[in-house]
Scaffold this active site. Sequence first.
Site, short mmCIF file in Angstrom:
data_model
loop_
_atom_site.label_atom_id
_atom_site.label_comp_id
_atom_site.label_asym_id
_atom_site.label_seq_id
_atom_site.Cartn_x
_atom_site.Cartn_y
_atom_site.Cartn_z
N HIS A 269 0.82 -1.22 0.00
CA HIS A 269 0.00 0.00 0.00
C HIS A 269 0.85 1.27 0.00
O HIS A 269 0.86 2.01 -0.97
CB HIS A 269 -1.00 0.04 1.16
CG HIS A 269 -1.90 -1.14 1.23
ND1 HIS A 269 -2.72 -1.53 0.19
CD2 HIS A 269 -2.12 -2.05 2.23
CE1 HIS A 269 -3.40 -2.60 0.53
NE2 HIS A 269 -3.06 -2.96 1.76
N ASP A 320 -5.32 -8.40 -2.81
CA ASP A 320 -5.57 -8.09 -1.40
C ASP A 320 -6.82 -8.78 -0.86
O ASP A 320 -6.83 -9.98 -0.63
CB ASP A 320 -5.63 -6.57 -1.21
CG ASP A 320 -5.48 -6.14 0.24
OD1 ASP A 320 -5.52 -6.99 1.13
OD2 ASP A 320 -5.33 -4.94 0.48
#
Length: 453
Positions: A269, A320
Amino acid sequence: MDKLHLDKALTPAGWRDDLTLTIASDGRISAIAQGPAPSGVARLKGATLPGLPNLHSHAFQRGMAGLTEVAGTGDDSFWTWRDWMYRFVGALDPDDVEAIAALAYVEMVEAGYTTVGEFHYLHNDKDGRAYADPAELSRRHVAAAGETGIAITLLPVFYAHAGFGGTPPSEGQRRFITGLDGFARLAEGASVAAKAYARGHFGIAPHSLRAVTEDELTRLIGLFPEGPVHIHVSEQVKEVEDCLAFHGRRPIELLGETVALSERWCLIHATHADAGERAAMAKAGVVVGLCPITEANLGDGLFDGVDFVGQGGRFGIGTDSNVAISALAELAMLEYAQRFGSRRRNALAPRGASTGRTLFDACLAGGGQALGLGPQGISVGAPADLVVLDTGGIAFAARTGDAILDSWVFGPSRDAISEVYVSGRRVVDGGRHVKRPAIEARARKVLERVIGA
């Protein structure tokens, strides 16, 4: 030795026509010859791409996709989503975990991913106690990968605390928690399981700076001096604020002061990295693991990819939370988000370059680096991981070269993938995984029981 003939293929040297691949018994490409298809050799029509690495997955979360899209009584965020995730994960047994992982991996292969980085933090039984085999659930993910044919880099997660400074874990985190000694035993079993699978690799993943103290992180890196290291970092504003409040440092700044960042690191991220942190990541050669669909779904914020790429920063994509599994959608969302932020088109491509090709090449290289895969692409020595696009559809009319990739990523081409090969073995035919019916039926029974309970 097996052979496959590719009508058109994207290679490290660019687009090439009429290539015949010789595939060795280990699934790697041992030779490439150009010319008409030899008699009796299977022919891959359309355009063939190398399979993409999916560098960040929590496979079990595929089972809860779509279940958190109801507004709460306050402002919803990652933190309210996380509460729902804790409830879901509390109901799963090992068979359930394997069934959901297999479904996720089927969908990944159908979407053009041929390797998954499984950031695996579900370790313990429902009551929080370790299984008799502490690597039980790690082995289940490798089993799911073996059943579906996808290559896997297993990344067992060290997760010890609920917040900065060693805050004690919450009850909802009981299935994730382990100490250093317990993790060493777990990781040993996970490593054995991963390496016993022909397409298995192994790395480690300190969950986040919230979940690992600086001392634990230092000791962890000392215990595992080689191989990939992945960590969630700077995903939410609250994480940055909490880190500043406790340490007087921003998360990536703190991480770089605690350990030596290098090419073995993948920072997942990094959404709220500031300019100095982005420069440090680019200089260290780390890969930033971007998960645009999940980051949008959770309302995390926007990583400044334009600045990072402008400094030579490396990146890859991951699914994810597996709320939607689509390589082309991740690539498109990545670029479109940067267009929103920079207010210009073709934000991540150098001037004059194809955006689809730029993104694809970067994610192939970045994902390969992050997952410790070695050579990638349609080249001698690389695994024969191949994704075939049916270019007969209207989305590809009159397209050649990089326009094929641009039309796949940004055009009406959702169902373009017709075949996928992993290690030279066909696992997707006609757009569907060859084992989908049985795997989907098994997962359906799990979800009907778990969600309906």
